[in-house]
Write an enzyme that holds these catalytic residues in place. Sequence first.
Site, mmCIF file in Angstrom:
data_model
loop_
_atom_site.group_PDB
_atom_site.id
_atom_site.type_symbol
_atom_site.label_atom_id
_atom_site.label_comp_id
_atom_site.label_asym_id
_atom_site.label_seq_id
_atom_site.Cartn_x
_atom_site.Cartn_y
_atom_site.Cartn_z
ATOM 1 N N ALA A 43 0.811 -1.212 0.000
ATOM 2 C CA ALA A 43 0.000 0.000 0.000
ATOM 3 C C ALA A 43 0.849 1.270 0.000
ATOM 4 C CB ALA A 43 -0.933 -0.001 1.210
ATOM 5 N N THR A 44 2.027 1.216 0.604
ATOM 6 C CA THR A 44 2.885 2.402 0.605
ATOM 7 C C THR A 44 3.244 2.804 -0.816
ATOM 8 O OG1 THR A 44 3.777 1.971 2.811
ATOM 9 C CG2 THR A 44 5.106 3.339 1.342
ATOM 10 N N ASN A 87 -5.931 3.531 10.970
ATOM 11 C CA ASN A 87 -5.145 2.387 11.433
ATOM 12 C C ASN A 87 -4.837 2.434 12.923
ATOM 13 O OD1 ASN A 87 -3.391 4.639 10.541
ATOM 14 N ND2 ASN A 87 -1.727 3.335 11.260
ATOM 15 N N GLN A 95 -7.140 -0.544 5.883
ATOM 16 C CA GLN A 95 -7.735 -1.152 7.067
ATOM 17 C C GLN A 95 -9.205 -1.520 6.860
ATOM 18 O OE1 GLN A 95 -6.108 -1.985 9.844
ATOM 19 N NE2 GLN A 95 -4.156 -1.000 9.369
ATOM 20 N N SER A 148 -3.909 -3.446 0.691
ATOM 21 C CA SER A 148 -2.730 -4.234 1.040
ATOM 22 C C SER A 148 -3.141 -5.648 1.408
ATOM 23 C CB SER A 148 -2.009 -3.586 2.229
ATOM 24 O OG SER A 148 -0.930 -4.385 2.679
ATOM 25 N N HIS A 157 -1.445 -7.967 3.368
ATOM 26 C CA HIS A 157 -1.140 -8.516 4.693
ATOM 27 C C HIS A 157 -2.047 -7.977 5.786
ATOM 28 C CE1 HIS A 157 1.248 -5.316 6.880
ATOM 29 N NE2 HIS A 157 1.350 -4.838 5.664
ATOM 30 N N THR A 186 8.520 -7.090 -12.347
ATOM 31 C CA THR A 186 8.023 -8.452 -12.504
ATOM 32 C C THR A 186 7.141 -8.835 -11.318
ATOM 33 O OG1 THR A 186 10.012 -9.080 -13.720
ATOM 34 C CG2 THR A 186 8.696 -10.867 -12.768
ATOM 35 N N CYS A 215 4.065 1.433 12.459
ATOM 36 C CA CYS A 215 4.934 2.171 11.547
ATOM 37 C C CYS A 215 5.731 3.248 12.269
ATOM 38 C CB CYS A 215 4.107 2.802 10.425
ATOM 39 S SG CYS A 215 3.211 1.592 9.443
#
Length: 359
Positions: free
Chosen positions: A68-69, A141, A169, A186, A188, A223, A305
């Site tokens: 996501a970043t 978050n 989130q 994201s 994860h 890739t 973070c």
Amino acid sequence: MIYLDYQATTPLAPEALVAMLPWLESHHANPHSAHRAGRAAKAAVEVARDQVAALLPPGGRVAFTSGATEALNWAIKGTAGAIVTIATEHAAVLDTVAAEARRGRPVTILPVGSDGIIDMVAAQAAISPGVGLVAAMLVNNEIGVVQPVEQLAAMARDAGALFLCDAVQGYGRVTIPPGCDLIAVSAHKVHGPKGIGALWIRDGLAVEPLLHGGDQEGGRSGTLSPALCAGFGMAARLMAERRDADLAHVDRLWSLATDRLRGWTINGSIDHRYRGNLNVRRDGLDVNRLMSDCRDIAFSAGSACASGSGRTSHVLRAIGLSDAQARSSIRLGFGRYTDEDELVRAIGTLVAAAQAQGR
């Protein structure tokens, strides 16, 4: 270890691991190669793309990223014009916006109230013709507050601006309104693997590339990993299939947790939030000591973070907490794989350890 840090990352779904294994063990072809093995890998990527897209609005395409970043950086740096965003956004937005400001791009950071909800009067005044991009997080978050994204997207549209939603989130948990132009997600955070995310781009919208060198994803070069894509796709499929059961489980966990944390103060709105995020404070609490005393419980003193930075949470400061109040706050995150008895036991341990500090 009792794991209560779901906002930092979620446990990998066993089904996602199973979906990944063939692409890690024996199917090693590049999905961008034209031979048969490459085409098989490409097919797996496209199945995953459809699974991820099923939880997003119609009328757009999913471009896979490293997370996501990267997706948020691409969305912000790939657009033009003045930016309007919110003081409680993730660092991936605020730091990127700050970098754009240093390059001369006008930026407005909107305040929130004590409940963590954006000041809509300030938003209406700031989101005016000439603004190029409005960026807002769906579910915060750190405190779980749900922003009025649908209304903000409508304001952006009326002003001729693009609307970027950080849905990391909320993806699969809270409905994402159809008025968005760009959406970052994201894997994860939804029981998928780390190292992969996506940017949803509305049809007809061109976003300047952040990475160059192949254009494999139509504006994003690099890739792709079929294994990561397959894991993300299966995780998204499970979020769709298990949504009602997951939300019901989270509601039960919320009730159990809040009942046992009476006397603690919940940070942020109680009504407008995702209930798998419980950010609470107890005046005078030494959180560092609490974490040391409760080493068998994984919880957070704030956003993962920002952990180790020594700074108090910018989100908690934005809702009006003092440094002392922010430093006496903890975040408990739970979800699909959280056992009710384990949660009750963990909170009992945390409460007892907190009470022992005052003796």
